[in-house]
Scaffold this motif. Structure first.
Motif, PDB file in Angstrom:
ATOM      1  N   GLU A   1       0.905  -1.253  -0.195  1.00 20.74           N
ATOM      2  CA  GLU A   1      -0.187  -0.107   0.011  1.00 20.74           C
ATOM      3  C   GLU A   1       1.207   0.936  -0.364  1.00 20.74           C
ATOM      4  OE1 GLU A   1       0.320  -3.146   1.920  1.00 20.74           O
ATOM      5  OE2 GLU A   1      -1.785  -3.675   1.742  1.00 20.74           O
ATOM      6  N   ARG A   2       1.728   1.394   1.046  1.00 24.20           N
ATOM      7  CA  ARG A   2       2.729   2.308   0.847  1.00 24.20           C
ATOM      8  C   ARG A   2       3.847   2.428  -0.719  1.00 24.20           C
ATOM      9  NH1 ARG A   2       1.598   6.168   4.224  1.00 24.20           N
ATOM     10  NH2 ARG A   2       1.323   5.703   6.790  1.00 24.20           N
ATOM     11  N   LEU A   3       4.040   1.638  -0.749  1.00 26.27           N
ATOM     12  CA  LEU A   3       4.708   1.760  -1.781  1.00 26.27           C
ATOM     13  C   LEU A   3       3.827   2.224  -3.332  1.00 26.27           C
ATOM     14  CD1 LEU A   3       7.129  -1.624  -1.739  1.00 26.27           C
ATOM     15  CD2 LEU A   3       8.068   0.617  -1.446  1.00 26.27           C
ATOM     16  N   ALA A   4       2.978   1.145  -3.150  1.00 26.85           N
ATOM     17  CA  ALA A   4       1.714   1.863  -4.308  1.00 26.85           C
ATOM     18  C   ALA A   4       1.930   3.518  -4.311  1.00 26.85           C
ATOM     19  CB  ALA A   4       0.513   1.626  -4.315  1.00 26.85           C
ATOM     20  N   GLN A   5       2.996   4.444  -3.148  1.00 27.73           N
ATOM     21  CA  GLN A   5       2.314   5.878  -3.327  1.00 27.73           C
ATOM     22  C   GLN A   5       3.574   6.322  -3.533  1.00 27.73           C
ATOM     23  OE1 GLN A   5       1.109   7.037   0.550  1.00 27.73           O
ATOM     24  NE2 GLN A   5      -0.723   4.839   0.404  1.00 27.73           N
ATOM     25  N   ALA A   6       4.869   6.219  -4.293  1.00 27.54           N
ATOM     26  CA  ALA A   6       5.946   6.653  -3.728  1.00 27.54           C
ATOM     27  C   ALA A   6       6.726   5.791  -5.491  1.00 27.54           C
ATOM     28  CB  ALA A   6       6.918   6.218  -2.296  1.00 27.54           C
ATOM     29  N   ASP A   7       7.552   6.966  -6.038  1.00 27.55           N
ATOM     30  CA  ASP A   7       8.622   6.885  -7.146  1.00 27.55           C
ATOM     31  C   ASP A   7       9.528   5.954  -6.114  1.00 27.55           C
ATOM     32  OD1 ASP A   7       7.318   6.949  -8.524  1.00 27.55           O
ATOM     33  OD2 ASP A   7       7.018   9.040  -8.115  1.00 27.55           O
ATOM     34  N   VAL A   8      10.183   5.930  -5.386  1.00 29.34           N
ATOM     35  CA  VAL A   8      11.497   5.599  -4.458  1.00 29.34           C
ATOM     36  C   VAL A   8      11.312   5.660  -2.715  1.00 29.34           C
ATOM     37  CG1 VAL A   8      12.508   8.012  -4.249  1.00 29.34           C
ATOM     38  CG2 VAL A   8      14.097   6.274  -4.251  1.00 29.34           C
ATOM     39  N   VAL A   9      12.017   4.853  -2.371  1.00 28.21           N
ATOM     40  CA  VAL A   9      11.473   5.050  -0.864  1.00 28.21           C
ATOM     41  C   VAL A   9      13.387   5.321  -0.181  1.00 28.21           C
ATOM     42  CG1 VAL A   9      11.737   3.513   1.004  1.00 28.21           C
ATOM     43  CG2 VAL A   9      10.563   3.207  -0.606  1.00 28.21           C
ATOM     44  N   LEU A  10      13.408   6.620   0.462  1.00 22.96           N
ATOM     45  CA  LEU A  10      14.427   6.783   1.036  1.00 22.96           C
ATOM     46  C   LEU A  10      14.702   6.537   2.864  1.00 22.96           C
ATOM     47  CD1 LEU A  10      16.835   9.022   0.805  1.00 22.96           C
ATOM     48  CD2 LEU A  10      15.845  10.509   2.017  1.00 22.96           C
ATOM     49  N   ALA A  11      15.579   5.510   2.637  1.00 22.33           N
ATOM     50  CA  ALA A  11      16.472   4.796   4.176  1.00 22.33           C
ATOM     51  C   ALA A  11      17.161   5.698   4.454  1.00 22.33           C
ATOM     52  CB  ALA A  11      17.217   3.363   4.029  1.00 22.33           C
ATOM     53  N   MET A  12      17.230   5.435   5.578  1.00 18.82           N
ATOM     54  CA  MET A  12      18.303   6.625   6.632  1.00 18.82           C
ATOM     55  C   MET A  12      20.099   5.851   6.068  1.00 18.82           C
ATOM     56  SD  MET A  12      16.615   9.024   7.544  1.00 18.82           S
ATOM     57  CE  MET A  12      15.738   9.246   5.835  1.00 18.82           C
ATOM     58  N   TYR A  13      19.801   4.262   6.259  1.00 18.41           N
ATOM     59  CA  TYR A  13      20.647   4.336   6.124  1.00 18.41           C
ATOM     60  C   TYR A  13      20.699   3.112   5.761  1.00 18.41           C
ATOM     61  CZ  TYR A  13      19.256   1.302  10.361  1.00 18.41           C
ATOM     62  OH  TYR A  13      18.271   0.677  11.187  1.00 18.41           O
ATOM     63  N   HIS A  14      22.721   2.012   5.190  1.00 17.78           N
ATOM     64  CA  HIS A  14      22.383   0.973   4.518  1.00 17.78           C
ATOM     65  C   HIS A  14      21.523  -0.258   5.030  1.00 17.78           C
ATOM     66  CE1 HIS A  14      24.993  -1.909   2.803  1.00 17.78           C
ATOM     67  NE2 HIS A  14      25.051  -1.466   1.599  1.00 17.78           N
ATOM     68  N   ASP A  15      21.471  -0.759   6.157  1.00 15.24           N
ATOM     69  CA  ASP A  15      20.655  -1.888   6.486  1.00 15.24           C
ATOM     70  C   ASP A  15      18.892  -1.680   6.921  1.00 15.24           C
ATOM     71  OD1 ASP A  15      23.496  -3.143   5.470  1.00 15.24           O
ATOM     72  OD2 ASP A  15      23.179  -4.089   7.605  1.00 15.24           O
ATOM     73  N   GLN A  16      19.299  -0.943   6.266  1.00 19.29           N
ATOM     74  CA  GLN A  16      17.682   0.246   6.655  1.00 19.29           C
ATOM     75  C   GLN A  16      16.629  -0.977   5.850  1.00 19.29           C
ATOM     76  OE1 GLN A  16      16.177   3.658   6.855  1.00 19.29           O
ATOM     77  NE2 GLN A  16      14.815   3.095   9.520  1.00 19.29           N
ATOM     78  N   GLY A  17      16.969   0.007   4.115  1.00 23.18           N
ATOM     79  CA  GLY A  17      16.741   0.064   3.342  1.00 23.18           C
ATOM     80  C   GLY A  17      17.164  -1.398   1.965  1.00 23.18           C
ATOM     81  N   LEU A  18      18.618  -1.946   2.303  1.00 25.03           N
ATOM     82  CA  LEU A  18      18.791  -2.218   0.794  1.00 25.03           C
ATOM     83  C   LEU A  18      18.704  -3.770   1.292  1.00 25.03           C
ATOM     84  CD1 LEU A  18      22.249  -0.894  -0.264  1.00 25.03           C
ATOM     85  CD2 LEU A  18      19.762  -0.956  -1.121  1.00 25.03           C
ATOM     86  N   PRO A  19      18.303  -4.593   2.527  1.00 25.90           N
ATOM     87  CA  PRO A  19      17.962  -6.478   3.107  1.00 25.90           C
ATOM     88  C   PRO A  19      16.512  -6.615   2.094  1.00 25.90           C
ATOM     89  CG  PRO A  19      18.516  -5.131   4.928  1.00 25.90           C
ATOM     90  CD  PRO A  19      18.382  -4.022   4.314  1.00 25.90           C
TER      91      PRO A  19
END
Length: 327
Positions: free
Chosen positions: A252-270
């Motif tokens: 649901e969240r990703l449908a509202q976004a073109d990109v997710v900005l994570a604060m640090y490497h292993d928050q978003g890349l896994p």
């Protein structure tokens, strides 16, 4: 430009980078792929893998020609020491960095329209006495010091990073308002310029669990992230957040976004690698050149054994070609 010319660097010579190159050049491409490496290394790895490869030397004065299956065009950089597959050697650090310098300087000079990098081993380069935290930071310095933003792209998902290769304990100190503002501005600008998005939707993660729980689990969201988001939103950027990272990646969240900005490497890349490992591409935004890379490391255990998956390297070349076409 009818035929773009791309520079490819295999990275760590004892890892799977050379394997990926000799596998990749078994295919035709609508671009000239120039491998900045040692030709003897590539020929030796091709023999080991049982793949046919004919080497030709790069001629910068000749017009670029599309990649022909089975041929590899090489801009020669000699190895620093003999290579043993799967056994990294700090003595190769000079070779690795020289290939990057040659390819990057060529892109800056316009000889190459993009740079595609294979995996390096940061630890070996540091063991050689050279401070090196990663391609992203090195490329920023080499190309003039612009703020680089690391973004990984997989089918159906883009994840950018506010900080890159930092120890976890150093992340909060690196998250100041000025830095975050610059990261989000670069992200917005390059998604417009390179990806053709008229109004990029940037979903911003919080730093702390539950995005700080109203200050009870950390106050970086209230002190830093929320004011930056509000300020940029008032300037017309479509920034959303900060949101708890554990729910930011729901469909649901990703449908509202073109990109997710994570604060640090292993928050978003896994999350991204779980969804698209082997198909994902690392894109460095904010640079004056186009640069893409694989989404994995040197995989010493697979080097020279025939088990390396060329999927991410192939995807990195195709992503570079798309970005060049959009430039």
């Amino acid at each position: 430009m009818s035929v773009p010319r791309l520079a490819l660097t295999p990275g760590e010579p004892a890892g799977i980078g050379p394997d990926l190159v000799v596998q990749l050049v078994q295919e035709p491409f609508p671009a000239e792929l120039v491998v900045v490496s040692d030709p003897d290394l590539l020929e030796a790895r091709a023999r080991r893998l049982g793949l046919p490869v004919a080497v030709r030397r790069f001629d910068a004065d000749a017009p670029p020609a599309p990649q022909v299956a089975g041929w590899v065009t090489v801009d020669a950089v000699p190895l620093s020491a003999p290579v043993r597959c799967g056994q990294g050697d700090p003595a190769q650090a000079h070779h690795v960095l020289t290939t990057l310098e040659r390819a990057t300087d060529g892109a800056l000079a316009g000889r190459f329209q993009a740079l595609v990098t294979g995996p390096v081993h940061k630890g070996l380069i540091n063991e050689a006495g050279i401070a090196f935290s990663g391609h992203t930071e090195w490329l920023s310095e080499r190309t003039g010091g612009a703020l680089p933003v690391m973004m990984l792209v997989a089918p159906g998902l883009r994840v950018a990073l506010a900080t890159t290769h930092l120890p976890l304990r150093a992340v909060p100190d690196a998250l100041n308002a000025e830095h975050l503002r610059r990261v989000m501005t670069v992200l917005d600008r390059d998604l417009r310029r390179r990806y053709g998005l008229s109004t990029p939707r940037i979903l911003v993660c919080g730093l702390n669990p539950h995005a700080g729980e109203g200050g009870h689990l950390g106050d970086e969201e209230q002190r830093i992230i929320e004011p930056v988001v509000a300020s940029l939103h008032a300037e017309g950027l479509c920034v959303i957040g900060p949101l708890p990272a554990d729910t930011a990646f729901t469909p649901e969240r990703l449908a509202q976004a073109d990109v997710v900005l994570a604060m640090y490497h292993d928050q978003g890349l896994p999350v991204l690698k779980a969804q698209g490992f082997g198909q994902a591409v690392n894109v460095t935004l904010g640079l004056p050149i186009v640069r893409t890379s694989v989404d994995h490391g040197t995989a010493f255990d697979l080097a020279g054994r025939g088990g390396a998956d060329v999927g991410s390297f192939r995807a990195a070349v195709h992503e570079a070609l798309r970005l060049v076409a959009a430039s």
